[in-house]
Enzyme design. Structure first.
Site, PDB file in Angstrom:
ATOM      1  CG  PHE A 117     164.534  69.559 -30.041  1.00 43.98           C
ATOM      2  CD1 PHE A 117     164.299  68.302 -29.500  1.00 43.98           C
ATOM      3  CD2 PHE A 117     165.107  70.527 -29.239  1.00 43.98           C
ATOM      4  CE1 PHE A 117     164.624  68.027 -28.173  1.00 43.98           C
ATOM      5  CE2 PHE A 117     165.437  70.272 -27.922  1.00 43.98           C
ATOM      6  CZ  PHE A 117     165.193  69.009 -27.387  1.00 43.98           C
TER       7      PHE A 117
ATOM      8  CB  ALA B 199     168.464  67.878 -27.959  1.00 43.44           C
TER       9      ALA B 199
ATOM     10  CB  CYS C 130     154.810  73.760 -29.107  1.00 42.39           C
ATOM     11  SG  CYS C 130     155.543  72.111 -28.991  1.00 42.39           S
TER      12      CYS C 130
END
Length: 456
Positions: free
Chosen positions: A261, A312, A396
């Site tokens: 990422f 990913a 996050c």
């Protein structure tokens, strides 16, 4: 000024510093406040508590901007607040690129301003701030004298305020690309098309914290410092491999690193700066990888970075599958015909694996699925860390609470057969301050773990 009177039995969140007032906390509204305008906030006895702006179309009906009576959010009001924001950043950030205004934490709910040198990027997230667009621009010009201001209010949360997504030039001639400095590195940012405002300043200190992980790996590969004779007499210290040959590669002691990422490649850049031997920089977005490639070139790290455009999750799984097949073929148990080619690809491992994904849980209802996502990506990431290496992992998602995040990683470690030692635990940087009592601002979790297996 119209007033909002709060219910008697409400929780005292406002008194604890939380600037949001929900519609179900309001007993009644006196007067006829215009949507987006200021109102006085009173308790059930009529005692003044704060001034905030009002939007009956939003679940968050009032957002507090002052704990004193305030007649208007005019240019002078914003100048005063921006000067306070600037003083805080000058104290804690030594560069000219940072988050200048962080919404509620800077007592300006609904407003984000990122500074990229003499270019500013603004997000107006609420009706109250949207109505103040001109005053905000005038105040920013007065305080910072920028050459350009660009708006990136192209975010879905505006719909909750009854607003459309907008972006474009607000002042001067803001360029599409700006080059800024972070921790001594040059980073080119696309403020027109990049994610959110173009760059994520909240990880500045966290990116710098990986420095100790990037060196100290040479001995593992058989390279050690030795005293070598110098022609004419004397000795010099130089790295030598197992065969006794001098190693001339300057990053012989560096780590191998995988960044997933990557976005603009910021962790990749820091890894190279701090001495990494080889970095794999991965993102699903071709545009993001192009940005990362440009930044790697800008800093002269091309010889140590490879770029991968891939999902990913799929990439990590493919590497784990290849690793498992290699181990099976090396076991010599007769179950695998080693004369045949491998069916799985990859099978690589790294000294340091960095996982900095976007938010998996944007709502409370998405937490269960987010846990599965975080567990899956950390599980496979852990399997690809060399023994005694490090997993650098972040979340996050505000709704992914710190305790739950750590629990999810621990479950991944158990399934991977790994023991983890927590080396560092961090949050957002100093240009993203947090008001105690406003949990919504405590969104970023960042951890560094040493990864071991039970072989000692």
């Amino acid at each position: 000024m119209p007033s909002v009177i709060l219910q008697r039995g409400r929780k005292k969140r406002l008194e604890q510093g939380h600037p949001w007032i929900y519609n179900n906390e309001i007993e009644k509204v006196e007067g006829e406040p215009e949507p987006g305008s200021l109102v006085a906030v009173l308790d059930w006895r009529g005692k003044f508590l704060a001034t905030g702006y009002y939007n009956p179309a939003s679940q968050i009906t009032v957002r507090v901007v002052s704990y004193q009576p305030l007649e208007a959010m005019d240019v002078s009001f914003f100048i005063q607040r921006f000067e306070q924001c600037l003083a805080h950043r000058h104290r804690f950030v030594r560069e000219e690129a940072y988050r200048l205004v962080y919404g509620e934490a800077d007592f300006l709910p609904g407003l984000i301003v990122d500074r990229f040198g003499d270019t500013l990027v603004v997000q107006l997230l609420t009706l109250g701030m949207d109505r103040c667009r001109d005053s905000i621009v005038e105040a920013l010009v007065s305080v910072l004298q920028p050459t350009g201001i660009y708006e990136r209010s192209d975010v879905s949360v505006r719909a909750m305020e009854g607003l459309e997504e907008v972006k474009g030039q607000l002042y001067g001639n803001p360029p599409q690309h700006v080059t800024v400095t972070e921790n001594g590195l040059s980073i080119k940012v696309d403020i027109w098309q990049g994610q959110k405002t173009g760059y994520f300043f909240d990880q500045r200190e966290n990116r710098a914290s990986i420095e100790p992980l990037m060196t100290g790996w040479g001995e593992r590969s058989g390279v050690m410092l030795q005293q070598l004779p110098v022609e004419g007499g004397g000795f010099r210290t130089a790295p030598v491999n197992r065969k006794g040959k001098e190693v001339t590669f300057p990053y012989w002691d560096g780590a191998t690193v995988l960044e997933c990422f990557s976005h603009t490649g910021s962790f990749t850049l820091h890894a190279c700066k701090y001495g990494a031997k080889k970095v794999t920089c991965l993102d699903i977005s071709e545009h993001a990888i192009q940005s990362a490639q440009e930044n790697v070139r800008l800093n002269g790290f091309e010889d140590r970075v490879e770029f991968v455009v891939a999902d990913a999750f799929e990439y990590l799984r493919s590497q784990v599958k290849g690793l498992d097949e290699r181990r099976q073929r090396a076991s010599d148990d007769g179950k695998v015909d080693t004369s045949l080619p491998m069916t799985a690809g990859g099978g690589r491992t790294w000294d340091v694996v960095i996982l900095d994904p976007p938010a998996f849980a944007k709502t409370k209802g998405a937490v269960k699925g987010a846990c599965r996502g975080y567990k899956d990506i950390n599980l496979h990431g852990l399997k690809l860390v060399n023994e005694g290496g490090y997993l650098v992992t972040a979340s996050c998602s505000y709704h992914m609470k710190p305790e739950l995040f750590l629990q999810t990683i621990q479950e991944a470690a158990m399934d991977a057969g790994k023991l983890l030692r927590l080396i560092e635990w961090r949050a957002a940087g100093k240009d993203h301050p947090q008001i105690l009592g406003v949990n919504e601002g405590h969104y970023l979790k960042f951890a560094i773990f040493e990864v071991r297996t039970k072989t000692f």
